[in-house]
Enzyme design. Sequence first.
Site, short mmCIF file in Angstrom:
data_model
loop_
_atom_site.label_atom_id
_atom_site.label_comp_id
_atom_site.label_asym_id
_atom_site.label_seq_id
_atom_site.Cartn_x
_atom_site.Cartn_y
_atom_site.Cartn_z
CB CYS A 1 47.37 92.22 -89.22
SG CYS A 1 48.70 91.81 -88.11
CE LYS B 1 38.43 102.76 -84.23
NZ LYS B 1 38.50 103.29 -82.86
C1 F6R Z 1 39.95 102.30 -76.42
C2 F6R Z 1 39.54 101.34 -77.43
C3 F6R Z 1 39.54 99.91 -77.08
C4 F6R Z 1 38.31 99.21 -77.68
C5 F6R Z 1 38.39 97.69 -77.41
C6 F6R Z 1 37.15 96.97 -77.91
O1 F6R Z 1 39.89 103.59 -76.90
O2 F6R Z 1 39.21 101.71 -78.53
O3 F6R Z 1 39.59 99.72 -75.71
O4 F6R Z 1 37.16 99.76 -77.11
O5 F6R Z 1 39.52 97.16 -78.03
O6 F6R Z 1 36.99 97.12 -79.28
P1 F6R Z 1 35.61 96.84 -79.98
O7 F6R Z 1 34.61 97.81 -79.47
O8 F6R Z 1 35.88 96.98 -81.43
O9 F6R Z 1 35.22 95.43 -79.60
#
Ligand code: F6R
Length: 610
Positions: A2, A605
């Site tokens: 969000c 993301k």
């Molecule tokens: C896959 C992807 C997710 C992130 C995960 C951790 O392509 O992007 O698996 O790697 O949600 O996110 P961060 O690195 O932001 O803690």
Amino acid sequence: MCGITGIVSRVRTDIGKILVECSSKLTYRGYDSVGVAAVHNGTVDLRKDVGTIDMVDQQLGLSKMKGDRGIAQLRWATYGAPTRINAQPHFGCTEVFFGAHNGNLHNYYEYREHLIETGHIVRSENDGELCVHAVDKYYEETGNMFEAVRKSTRDLKGAFAYAVGRADEPEIYAVKMGSSLVAGVADTDTIVSSDLPSILPLTNRVIYLQDGEMIVLTPDSIKVYRVEDGKLLDRKPEVSNVDAHAAEKGGYPHFMLKEISEQPQVARDVLGVLQDAKSEDWLRLLEDAEKHYLVACGSSYNAGIVGTYYFNKLAGVPLIPTLGGQFGSMYANTLTEESLCILVSQSGETKDILNVLNHVQETGRGKTLGILNVIGSTLMFNANSFIPMACGYEVSVPATKTYFSQTIIFAYLATKLGERNGNLDPSEAKSVIKMLKEQLPYLAQQTIDKTGILAKNLATTLMDAPDLYCLGYGFTDGVAREGALKIKEICYNHCEGMYSSEFKHGPLSIVTEDYPVIFVTTTEDSWMVINHINEVACRGGRTIVVGEKEDKLQPYVQGKFDYLEVPKSNVLLNPLVDVIPLQLLSYYLSVDKGINPDLPRNLSKTLTVD
Ligand code: F6R
């Protein structure tokens, strides 16, 4: 997950336009539904629906909405299905109050019941609505927005941020309690948002809010207060040097392809950062620790697996890799004051990681070293020290360049640590660093050039594969898991990434004629991987190889494109570049299947929920 954006303007009468422009930069945070509440001549116009911001804008004319202030929200659904009624912003009991949140309320069920019992008309199943009702409730008691927001925040439990306003008052209020919030001051507007990209179209003068703080936006100023006692805090905007255009596609059809192609430059940039003076602090933290936990999720965790192999090989130091969500029940009781938790997170906001950060801080057992990309994130402000991934914005939901940067960081740290603890002699360490600096950027570029067309052609042959495996061994363990994650995430083919010697312990039974299995290998391990390839090939399975050209591997490749051959280099560079053909394969497969790889369904993301 969000994204909220609130803007108050001194001169605008067409607030919808700028709200859409700014909040569209947060699309990577959520695209289940979108809404805008705009105040025009003392009434609130609220428009929202299911879909991406472009779709809903086209359908409901969000960017044509009139007004001088408003709040927009892009949702990644958790509480309540992705429907129009659950879309944010929400009204309070009447159409005077409007607001939206990001994060989760842990006392949702009890609080919702309490509000309904006390006469509130709660329309949706979304927890964000409760933030607006809470303010509505306390406004009735106090007749004062500032006090109502403070009191509401005490009632609401969880990790969240919210923005709220009233039709008949010129301010917008926002609170940070565990989810990120940034504010900005432009010449004629003030803005608050979940993340910096949506601020930058208006201004680069920003304030990063801390947990427990609230901000009041008027057309001319932003003032930050402590929620607890209402004290005005002395917070001055700082100038962000992040490039506002970094979050644009720059001629590429998708952000993902752009970000894959940026990897040679990422290698240069991150190695530059690692060689600056601060790396002494990072190495000392690593050196002083008696236990090293590596905590991450998703792609960051896969990069951490690659890092575990580098630390073993180059530094002789064991890293204990663990998923963020597992750490509490698996290792929390084993922490000591001399432990180091290396917390790897692109966003620096992943709740599973922040839980570990908070645990270490609350118990005082151990230190934390963040490895993160988003400057201004909660992890950056709260870890004992942090290493920036130096990738610039990664807009596409699937991680590519940030995963690449993380693996380089591990290779670098392991080499330097190995040099300091005597596991490597200085000349060995020097030659690894030289190789990373001088060869890796070119090698990454050659790999993109060489494997792009192969991956594109291979993708067309995998369109109908309902599922497949991606196997790695030794150094390529994390690479294979990452390749599988990319394929699952953006192509919707089931693809399992696992250790190739484990395949015979059960999963091998799935292999029938032409069943595809991808093997990722380095020149050091290919003698072993051949055994695993054989086990599949002799049962009629289709074996696809990712690695350097080796004559001994050739007989196992059946199709024209089944050898994703990377340029010749060195066993220490193989695990870094082997991921590139897998990123490209998933990209082309996704596009061939008519999927937008930047916005795969159901995902966000930045995952700020448990
Ligand atoms: C896959 C992807 C997710 C992130 C995960 C951790 O392509 O992007 O698996 O790697 O949600 O996110 P961060 O690195 O932001 O803690």
